[in-house]
Design a protein around this motif. Structure first.
Motif, PDB file in Angstrom:
ATOM      1  N   ASP A  75       1.988  11.000  19.420  1.00 16.62           N
ATOM      2  CA  ASP A  75       1.997  11.061  20.880  1.00 16.62           C
ATOM      3  C   ASP A  75       0.850  10.228  21.436  1.00 16.62           C
ATOM      4  OD1 ASP A  75       4.183  12.711  20.956  1.00 16.62           O
ATOM      5  OD2 ASP A  75       3.004  14.554  20.911  1.00 16.62           O
ATOM      6  N   LYS A  78      -4.795   8.403  24.933  1.00 16.91           N
ATOM      7  CA  LYS A  78      -5.264   7.467  25.959  1.00 16.91           C
ATOM      8  C   LYS A  78      -6.505   6.680  25.547  1.00 16.91           C
ATOM      9  CE  LYS A  78      -7.878  11.069  28.426  1.00 16.91           C
ATOM     10  NZ  LYS A  78      -8.038  11.757  29.733  1.00 16.91           N
ATOM     11  N   PHE A 111       2.706   8.229  27.332  1.00 17.29           N
ATOM     12  CA  PHE A 111       2.867   9.673  27.260  1.00 17.29           C
ATOM     13  C   PHE A 111       4.348  10.044  27.264  1.00 17.29           C
ATOM     14  CE2 PHE A 111      -1.413   9.664  29.252  1.00 17.29           C
ATOM     15  CZ  PHE A 111      -2.066  10.416  28.292  1.00 17.29           C
ATOM     16  N   TRP A 169       3.832  15.141  32.145  1.00 15.56           N
ATOM     17  CA  TRP A 169       3.378  14.403  30.967  1.00 15.56           C
ATOM     18  C   TRP A 169       2.666  15.319  29.988  1.00 15.56           C
ATOM     19  CZ3 TRP A 169       5.851  10.170  30.768  1.00 15.56           C
ATOM     20  CH2 TRP A 169       6.055   9.365  31.878  1.00 15.56           C
ATOM     21  N   SER A 171      -0.242  16.402  27.464  1.00 17.87           N
ATOM     22  CA  SER A 171      -1.700  16.345  27.606  1.00 17.87           C
ATOM     23  C   SER A 171      -2.157  16.630  29.031  1.00 17.87           C
ATOM     24  CB  SER A 171      -2.263  14.999  27.141  1.00 17.87           C
ATOM     25  OG  SER A 171      -1.954  14.764  25.800  1.00 17.87           O
TER      26      SER A 171
END
Length: 207
Positions: A75, A78, A111, A169, A171
């Motif tokens: 996944d 960022k 994401f 999304w 997270s």
């Protein structure tokens, strides 16, 4: 010549020395062959491949006579560039032999979204593992008057109220509004006080 005389003769001694020398030479040659075939003493330090693209990984490992295998994508993280290495096995700094395969996992392109679960009137203890299982993060916790203590009353994202089934999304930080468990007791006390303060219908009226 008797056996005793042969065993004590110079010829026998020379033959024994020759046999020992041959065994020593064979052992020496075998050790060198073993060292060559196993590449003993020649180890390669695994480089840090994290945050590198697949092209950069291939170039770097080719220079070190190492290979790589992409296991899967993870996944989106960022802090890592898209399609870059997130994890590797063996870890950086590990000593390996030539042609060793390095197994890597690649960061996805963005994401992924999930549907918000229905947490309304679930307890906080039930809500936390449900959110974490979906890759969501528990954010700010606030309370409001409600009979059920630590019961989820609202779910919010960036200050906005969200409903079960909404797409969000992974997270994302989900803020929860919980019941404080006090309203029931306060109302009961207020009702009790009002009942005690009211005059009884059985009391005699002043004439």
């Amino acid at each position: 010549m008797s056996l005793k005389q042969y065993l004590t003769s110079r010829v026998f001694a020379l033959q024994v020395l020759a046999a020992i020398a041959i065994l020593f030479v064979l052992g020496y040659l075998f050790m060198h062959w073993l060292t060559f075939t196993t590449d003993h003493g020649h180890e390669i330090t695994v480089p840090d491949l994290r945050k590198l693209s697949e092209t950069q990984v291939e170039e770097k490992l080719d220079q070190l006579d190492l290979d790589y295998v992409i296991l899967d994508s993870v996944d989106y993280v960022k802090d890592y560039p898209k399609h870059s290495v997130v994890t590797q096995d063996p870890l950086p700094g590990t000593k390996v032999k030539e042609d060793r395969k390095i197994y890597v996992k690649i960061n996805s392109s963005g994401f992924t979204s999930v549907r918000m679960p229905d947490l309304i009137e679930k307890t906080y203890r039930q809500a936390v593992p449900t959110l974490e299982a979906l890759g969501l993060v528990v954010g700010k916790i606030t309370y409001k008057p409600y009979l059920g203590k630590d019961m989820v009353l609202e779910m919010r994202l960036d200050g906005k109220k969200i409903k079960p089934g909404d797409k969000i999304w992974k997270s994302s930080k989900i803020d929860l509004v919980l019941g404080d468990g006090k309203v029931g007791f306060e109302e009961s006390e207020e009702n009790l006080d009002s009942i005690n303060a009211a005059p009884s219908s059985d009391e005699p009226k002043d004439e």
